[in-house]
Enzyme design. Structure first.
Site, PDB file in Angstrom:
ATOM      1  N   HIS A   1       0.846  -1.191   0.000  1.00  0.00           N
ATOM      2  CA  HIS A   1       0.000   0.000   0.000  1.00  0.00           C
ATOM      3  C   HIS A   1       0.880   1.239   0.000  1.00  0.00           C
ATOM      4  O   HIS A   1       1.764   1.378   0.845  1.00  0.00           O
ATOM      5  CB  HIS A   1      -0.916   0.036   1.231  1.00  0.00           C
ATOM      6  CG  HIS A   1      -1.797   1.246   1.233  1.00  0.00           C
ATOM      7  ND1 HIS A   1      -3.011   1.277   0.593  1.00  0.00           N
ATOM      8  CD2 HIS A   1      -1.598   2.483   1.735  1.00  0.00           C
ATOM      9  CE1 HIS A   1      -3.535   2.475   0.723  1.00  0.00           C
ATOM     10  NE2 HIS A   1      -2.699   3.234   1.411  1.00  0.00           N
TER      11      HIS A   1
ATOM     12  N   SER B   1      -8.544   3.695   8.146  1.00  0.00           N
ATOM     13  CA  SER B   1      -9.076   3.672   6.786  1.00  0.00           C
ATOM     14  C   SER B   1      -8.272   2.717   5.902  1.00  0.00           C
ATOM     15  O   SER B   1      -8.832   1.848   5.214  1.00  0.00           O
ATOM     16  CB  SER B   1      -9.027   5.102   6.225  1.00  0.00           C
ATOM     17  OG  SER B   1      -9.279   5.115   4.853  1.00  0.00           O
TER      18      SER B   1
ATOM     19  N   LYS C   1      -9.656  -1.596   4.874  1.00  0.00           N
ATOM     20  CA  LYS C   1      -9.962  -2.134   3.536  1.00  0.00           C
ATOM     21  C   LYS C   1      -8.898  -3.116   3.064  1.00  0.00           C
ATOM     22  O   LYS C   1      -9.198  -4.073   2.359  1.00  0.00           O
ATOM     23  CB  LYS C   1     -10.259  -1.051   2.510  1.00  0.00           C
ATOM     24  CG  LYS C   1      -9.275   0.047   2.361  1.00  0.00           C
ATOM     25  CD  LYS C   1      -9.844   1.093   1.391  1.00  0.00           C
ATOM     26  CE  LYS C   1      -8.966   2.320   1.356  1.00  0.00           C
ATOM     27  NZ  LYS C   1      -9.439   3.394   2.243  1.00  0.00           N
TER      28      LYS C   1
ATOM     29  N   ASP D   1     -15.659   2.322   6.048  1.00  0.00           N
ATOM     30  CA  ASP D   1     -14.624   3.231   5.547  1.00  0.00           C
ATOM     31  C   ASP D   1     -15.162   4.071   4.397  1.00  0.00           C
ATOM     32  O   ASP D   1     -14.883   5.274   4.323  1.00  0.00           O
ATOM     33  CB  ASP D   1     -13.383   2.444   5.076  1.00  0.00           C
ATOM     34  CG  ASP D   1     -12.360   3.378   4.453  1.00  0.00           C
ATOM     35  OD1 ASP D   1     -11.918   4.302   5.170  1.00  0.00           O
ATOM     36  OD2 ASP D   1     -12.027   3.232   3.265  1.00  0.00           O
TER      37      ASP D   1
ATOM     38  N   ARG E   1     -15.035  12.524   5.691  1.00  0.00           N
ATOM     39  CA  ARG E   1     -13.741  13.164   5.972  1.00  0.00           C
ATOM     40  C   ARG E   1     -13.331  14.066   4.822  1.00  0.00           C
ATOM     41  O   ARG E   1     -12.789  15.150   5.010  1.00  0.00           O
ATOM     42  CB  ARG E   1     -12.670  12.096   6.210  1.00  0.00           C
ATOM     43  CG  ARG E   1     -12.826  11.384   7.544  1.00  0.00           C
ATOM     44  CD  ARG E   1     -11.920  10.181   7.621  1.00  0.00           C
ATOM     45  NE  ARG E   1     -10.528  10.530   7.446  1.00  0.00           N
ATOM     46  CZ  ARG E   1      -9.603   9.725   6.924  1.00  0.00           C
ATOM     47  NH1 ARG E   1      -9.926   8.509   6.540  1.00  0.00           N
ATOM     48  NH2 ARG E   1      -8.370  10.133   6.803  1.00  0.00           N
TER      49      ARG E   1
HETATM   50  N1  URA Z   1      -5.830   6.601   1.857  1.00  0.00           N
HETATM   51  C1  URA Z   1      -6.847   5.924   2.448  1.00  0.00           C
HETATM   52  O1  URA Z   1      -7.247   4.876   1.999  1.00  0.00           O
HETATM   53  N2  URA Z   1      -7.380   6.451   3.558  1.00  0.00           N
HETATM   54  C2  URA Z   1      -6.961   7.602   4.101  1.00  0.00           C
HETATM   55  O2  URA Z   1      -7.493   7.988   5.092  1.00  0.00           O
HETATM   56  C3  URA Z   1      -5.909   8.294   3.472  1.00  0.00           C
HETATM   57  C4  URA Z   1      -5.358   7.772   2.341  1.00  0.00           C
END
Ligand code: URA
Length: 437
Positions: A86, A187, A191, A165, A172
């Site tokens: 990620h 967040s 996921k 999320d 957000r």
């Molecule tokens: N990427 C995400 O998936 N969530 C966040 O809060 C910030 C960047």
């Protein structure tokens, strides 16, 4: 009868910096996911978190509750370990495209879940969708089948995966509460781990083109991502990497696909190749495919040199509905009609390239979204001909803009303005700044 969730008391606790009692954050996630807490109360709590933070225990509870707010994919029938990567987002960051087929070619399974462009940063799904026909909107059953058959697939978050999320993120985004470390941790991890991976390598970007501009914040985020991952029973490491200048030469969706294919052919820009191999080595060790970084790197280099990673990319593009012939003939990819050179502001050495400004410029050109519902133009973008440390003659172009309209004076001026030139050569700054485990 179950007692209704008391959102006012919950918000008050957070506002006053008191800790929530065990289970309260979980109850909150459950309540707002089913629509029992209105958006204005969720938003008030988010802003209170922004100012007061969350304790480690609360961050863990929030992540775990969000992870279990929808389907949790399980890959019971695979013959090997799963691992994903990620990135916290950057400019010109196309690493996922060569990385997933490369790590899959080395024996690990990579159920890669990616996102769309966010702010000034590009998104893997938008890049892949520039390949005609490519569909990353996979149903869970198809995602699992592709991973089983091909060792990897490129999917995106669906309504079934971590729906809490999806809901929180949308709020957000419009309440200026994105830049908050505990909320980012919950967040990202909810996921990722709902998508079935056992292990993740985090590429935490820092610098001008990153969301975490300060190195200390990037480190704090990396530490939090690793700590919560471990508490969830997952394996994780992180590289903190430099986003002070764009990664590679190409910025823009189809242009980045072309650069990714160059990497898979064993060429491409040195920084993209280096980061791809560094992250591949991390993933292979984390997955237990190789015992150490040196062996893992060697294996990844071999999979690039043999063409196995490129073959994998071609296969998955076809399996996800894309035009696989475009991998061997990139002229089949969308391309903006005009190529406009960007002159150097002066001669000398390139000292800095404002990656944030160039990311914003590509969004402005149509390559990203100003609003969530905007369509992206896959063909536009920038190709940097000069990077930090390169010398430039006064009349030499430093970049090419790929634009729809040849009347591009403002865009050219903005691109020139992103370059800082000096007479002396700059000190080299590293790409991988730090490793955390
Ligand atoms: N990427 C995400 O998936 N969530 C966040 O809060 C910030 C960047």
């Amino acid at each position: 009868m179950a007692q209704a969730f008391d959102a006012r008391a919950f918000i008050r606790e957070q506002r006053d910096g008191a800790r929530h009692p065990p289970g309260a954050v979980r109850d909150f996630v459950r309540a707002f996911t089913v629509g029992d807490v209105p958006d204005y109360q969720v938003s008030a709590w988010l802003m209170a978190v922004f100012f007061k933070g969350l304790a480690d225990e609360e961050t863990f509870e929030l992540t775990d509750a969000m992870l279990h707010s929808g389907t949790v994919i399980r890959f019971e029938d695979l013959k090997g370990p799963t691992v994903d990567k990620h990135s916290t987002g950057g400019v010109g960051d196309k690493i996922s495209l060569p990385l997933a087929p490369l790590v899959a070619a080395c024996g690990a399974y990579v159920p890669m879940i990616s996102g769309r462009g966010l702010g000034h940063t590009g998104g893997t799904l938008d890049k892949l969708e520039s390949i005609p026909g490519f569909d990353p909107k996979l149903k869970v059953a198809d995602f699992k089948r592709l991973v089983r058959e091909h060792h990897f697939a490129f999917g995106g978050q669906t309504a079934e995966i971590a729906p809490a999320d999806g809901k929180l993120y949308a709020l957000r985004d419009v309440t200026a509460t994105i830049e908050c470390i505990p909320l980012i941790i919950a967040s990202i991890l909810s996921k990722k781990y709902a998508s079935g991976t056992d292990a993740v390598v985090f590429d935490v970007k820092t610098g001008r083109g990153a969301f975490m501009r300060e190195r200390a914040d990037a480190r704090k985020l990396a530490e939090g991502l690793i700590a919560v991952s471990k508490r969830l029973g997952k394996r994780a490491t992180a590289l903190v990497t430099n986003m002070d200048q764009p990664l590679g030469h190409a910025i823009g969706n189809a242009l980045e696909v072309v650069e990714s294919i160059e990497i898979l052919r064993g060429g491409g820009p040195a920084d993209v190749r280096e980061l791809t191999l560094a992250l591949a080595a991390e993933m292979l060790v984390l997955a237990g495919v190789e015992p150490d970084a040196a062996a893992a790197r060697k294996r990844a280099e071999q999979a690039l040199a043999s063409g196995a990673a490129l073959d994998n990319f071609r296969t998955i593009v076809a399996a996800q509905g894309g035009d696989a012939a475009a991998i061997d003939d990139p002229t089949r990819l969308p391309r903006a009609p005009h190529l406009v050179p960007v002159p150097a502001p002066t001669g000398g050495f390139v000292h800095a390239i404002d990656s944030y400004a160039l990311g914003e410029l590509v969004v402005h050109m149509g390559g990203g979204r100003a609003k969530k519902e905007d369509a992206v133009d896959p063909g536009v973008g920038i190709v940097l001909l000069k990077k930090v440390g390169d010398s430039v003659d006064p009349d030499e172009p430093i970049a090419h803009l790929h634009v729809r309209d040849s009347d591009a004076g403002d865009l050219v001026r903005a691109a020139t303005g992103a370059y800082r030139m000096e007479k002396a050569m700059p000190h080299a700054s590293g790409l991988v700044l730090e490793r955390l485990a």
